[in-house]
Write a protein that holds these residues in place. Structure first.
Motif, PDB file in Angstrom:
ATOM      1  N   ARG A 241       0.816  -1.213   0.000  1.00 12.67           N
ATOM      2  CA  ARG A 241       0.000   0.000   0.000  1.00 12.67           C
ATOM      3  C   ARG A 241       0.853   1.268   0.000  1.00 12.67           C
ATOM      4  NH1 ARG A 241      -4.556   0.969   4.525  1.00 12.67           N
ATOM      5  NH2 ARG A 241      -5.539  -0.746   3.344  1.00 12.67           N
ATOM      6  N   PRO A 242       1.775   1.479   0.952  1.00 12.73           N
ATOM      7  CA  PRO A 242       2.540   2.731   0.912  1.00 12.73           C
ATOM      8  C   PRO A 242       3.409   2.875  -0.340  1.00 12.73           C
ATOM      9  CG  PRO A 242       3.427   1.231   2.559  1.00 12.73           C
ATOM     10  CD  PRO A 242       2.129   0.663   2.115  1.00 12.73           C
ATOM     11  N   SER A 243       3.956   1.764  -0.829  1.00  3.91           N
ATOM     12  CA  SER A 243       4.795   1.854  -2.026  1.00  3.91           C
ATOM     13  C   SER A 243       3.990   2.327  -3.230  1.00  3.91           C
ATOM     14  CB  SER A 243       5.436   0.496  -2.319  1.00  3.91           C
ATOM     15  OG  SER A 243       6.256   0.072  -1.245  1.00  3.91           O
ATOM     16  N   LEU A 244       2.811   1.726  -3.430  1.00  2.00           N
ATOM     17  CA  LEU A 244       1.990   2.112  -4.580  1.00  2.00           C
ATOM     18  C   LEU A 244       1.398   3.502  -4.424  1.00  2.00           C
ATOM     19  CD1 LEU A 244       0.039  -1.188  -5.394  1.00  2.00           C
ATOM     20  CD2 LEU A 244       2.102  -0.304  -6.472  1.00  2.00           C
ATOM     21  N   LEU A 245       0.894   3.823  -3.242  1.00  2.00           N
ATOM     22  CA  LEU A 245       0.260   5.127  -3.045  1.00  2.00           C
ATOM     23  C   LEU A 245       1.241   6.269  -3.241  1.00  2.00           C
ATOM     24  CD1 LEU A 245      -2.151   4.550  -0.002  1.00  2.00           C
ATOM     25  CD2 LEU A 245      -2.704   4.742  -2.431  1.00  2.00           C
TER      26      LEU A 245
END
Length: 623
Positions: A76-80
């Motif tokens: 989640r944090p990587s993509l966002l």
């Protein structure tokens, strides 16, 4: 989540694979922290730095936390962060680059120069530098990547917008006097959105790799937070002893980046399987000549100069014309004679770099040259309607007919949406189209219907002058008749003057009341339309009339044509421009250009040796 392809086409295996990969990333980003978040953050002193096992398939870190859970949770944090960086950079870059299609020439050059300057710096180095300036952390790294991505998107948008800037539908919107932000949002961005979307999709994978690289270097996400880049940094020390803890975050980065690249390829393949006006420099503010009462349009000694790599050419020289209310005047001549440029000069739509000179230029009695640019734009938008030759390109393909008909009255008269829609329905009825056409897009209409929509768009502002630039050229004979009859009815009902530009001299003779004949940028003859058949005096006009076939023509003989070719605009001759092609030429014709002189009250001709009225056309060619 699925990858959309054009309807009616089967999805390729790559599309199915891409859809599966993209769906897996979305699912992991949504449910990863909920399912594995607790185990990813729970330390276990008894399982510090363990290798892969049944309990911990990817091993554990220096606090005993499960690495598989951390890799999955970090989705989640990587993509966002990567998507946020791309969207911010794309938004700023696209607006910067696309604005060049609606800016003034000087501002356009400044913006283009700024884009070129920014492109000189490598994006990755710029991102690293800005990450340090903004401060190490997720927010700083995201902003750094966004700023570094602006020049690339700006260059792409600038290139795409340059193709839209020269289209007829944008020129038509300029005639309507729309503000720049309306031109940008409604007429430029929708027509370049598709390639920009594809570029944004592939740029997301690049941004993900770059953001992970910043975190790997310690400039991105900071503990206790984590993304794939930081997990890769933490496992690097164990690369030789336990490769999997180090390789797992790298494989996740590769998987996500490959997904975005494949998504871009699939979208681009789907697009490929589906089956491009700067404003002219304001004229000097010297006042025009005295106004003549009762004229809708008054033009005297109009000239246009265009710079070219080989020199300056003058495609329009000394043109004078006037129209009264309810009058239909034809402007005829070969292609390249200056007819359309004359109309564009009147409408203030000449290309960048063109220079306009005039002694008098008045529309509805107002001196256009003495107005400020804003006043001139508004006066032209409400007093003049332009019907372009190709309605397919003059209408914006991305907008419904309702939007294109109503935006003028909403912009200039402040009409409400309902009022504008009602007026648009009335305008369509006037051109014999049902109101249901408002819901259509241009590609859903026939050529005749699109031309009627263009006429209806002009009627929305109740103009005093309608300039029809070869409105029937691309239409069949039946539809031509309908369009000319419609223009005649509009002239009768509204008393609007019509300047009808065409190279079809037979149509002009039937439709118009008065005719102006242009050759090599000048008016060489003006006469009533009922005299075209037998009363023309200029050899060029006579040749044009004779080239029109009729039912009595001898089919065994070739059709008459005008011999030779128009003169080279870069090397104008000192005498009559038609002299090299004229069968009545004499030595004096090559020495001095003839003036446009009166033959009688309604007939003027620019020829030293005009054709006698009583001459037989077959014998009148000899002086």
């Amino acid at each position: 989540m699925t990858v959309l392809l054009p309807p009616g086409r089967p999805r390729s295996p790559m599309a199915w694979v891409t859809a599966a990969m993209l769906t897996s990333l979305v699912v992991l980003a949504l449910v990863g922290p909920l399912v594995w978040g607790a185990s990813a953050d729970r330390p276990d002193p008894s399982a510090v730095l363990q290798g892969p096992s049944v309990a911990h398939p990817f091993g554990t870190d220096n606090l005993g936390r499960d690495l598989l859970a951390r890799v999955l949770t970090a989705t989640r944090p990587s993509l966002l962060l990567a998507l946020a960086a791309v969207l911010l950079g794309a938004t700023a870059g696209v607006l910067l680059g696309a604005s060049t299609a609606v800016l003034a020439p000087r501002a356009r050059r400044l913006v283009a120069g700024l884009i070129n300057l920014l492109l000189a710096f490598p994006a990755l180095l710029v991102a690293m530098f800005l990450a340090v300036v903004f401060g190490a952390g997720a927010g700083g790294a995201m902003l750094a990547l966004a700023v570094a991505g602006v020049p690339g998107f700006a260059r792409l948008a600038h290139t795409l917008a340059a193709g839209v800037a020269g289209t007829d539908h944008l020129a038509a919107a300029r005639v309507l006097g729309l503000r720049r932000h309306r031109l940008l949002w409604r007429h430029v961005l929708p027509n370049i959105a598709e390639p920009l979307l594809l570029s944004t999709t592939t740029a997301a994978g690049t941004a993900l790799v770059a953001l992970s690289g910043l975190s790997f270097l310690g400039l991105g996400v900071q503990p206790p937070g984590y993304d794939w880049g930081q997990l890769l940094n933490q496992g690097l020390d164990r690369i030789y002893a336990e490769p999997l803890p180090a390789l797992a975050p790298g494989l996740a980065i590769l998987y996500a980046a490959l997904t975005f690249q494949l998504l871009g390829e699939v979208l681009a393949g789907g697009v490929a399987r589906r089956g491009p006006a700067p404003r002219t420099t304001a004229p000097p503010l010297a006042p025009s000549g005295p106004a003549e009462d009762g004229l809708v349009l008054q033009v005297e000694d109009l000239g246009v100069e265009l710079p070219t790599p080989d020199g300056v050419i003058r495609p329009v020289r000394g043109v004078s014309l006037s129209l009264r209310p309810g009058e239909i005047v034809g402007l005829v001549g070969e292609s390249g004679s200056g007819k359309s440029l004359t109309a564009l000069a009147i409408a203030d739509l000449l290309p960048e770099g063109a220079r306009v000179s005039r002694r008098t230029l008045r529309l509805l009695g107002a001196d256009l040259a003495a107005m400020t640019p804003k006043e001139r734009d508004r006066h032209l938008a409400t007093g003049l309607a332009m019907i372009f030759q190709n309605p397919a390109s003059a209408l914006n393909p991305s907008l419904r007919v309702a939007t294109q008909l109503t935006e003028t009255v909403r912009a200039h008269r402040g009409a409400s949406r309902a009022q504008a829609a009602s007026e648009a329905s009335d305008a369509l009825r006037r051109v014999a189209l049902p109101p249901a056409v408002l819901r259509s897009r241009p590609h859903q209409l026939s050529g005749g219907q699109r031309q009627r929509v263009m006429i209806a768009s002009g009627l929305m502002v109740r103009p005093g002058l309608i300039i029809a630039d070869e409105p029937t050229t691309a239409l069949d004979v039946t539809v031509q008749r309908q369009i000319t009859r419609l223009l005649s009815e509009i002239r009768r009902d509204t008393s609007a003057a019509i300047l009808f530009i065409s190279h079809d001299i037979a149509l002009v003779g039937e439709f118009c009341e008065r005719v102006l004949v242009m050759y090599a940028g000048t008016v060489i003859e003006t006469l009533p339309a009922d005299r075209l058949a037998a009363g023309t005096r200029h050899p060029y006009t006579r040749a044009l009339v004779e080239s029109v076939p009729d039912l009595t023509a001898d089919r065994d003989r070739p059709l008459p044509t005008v011999p030779g070719a128009p003169p080279d605009p870069l090397a104008p001759a000192p005498g009559c421009a038609f002299e090299p092609r004229c069968p009545r030429r004499r030595d004096h014709c090559a020495e001095q250009a003839p003036p446009l002189e009166d033959l009688d009250a309604d007939h003027r001709v620019a020829c030293w040796y005009p054709v006698p009225v009583t001459a037989n056309p077959e014998t009148a060619v000899a002086p």
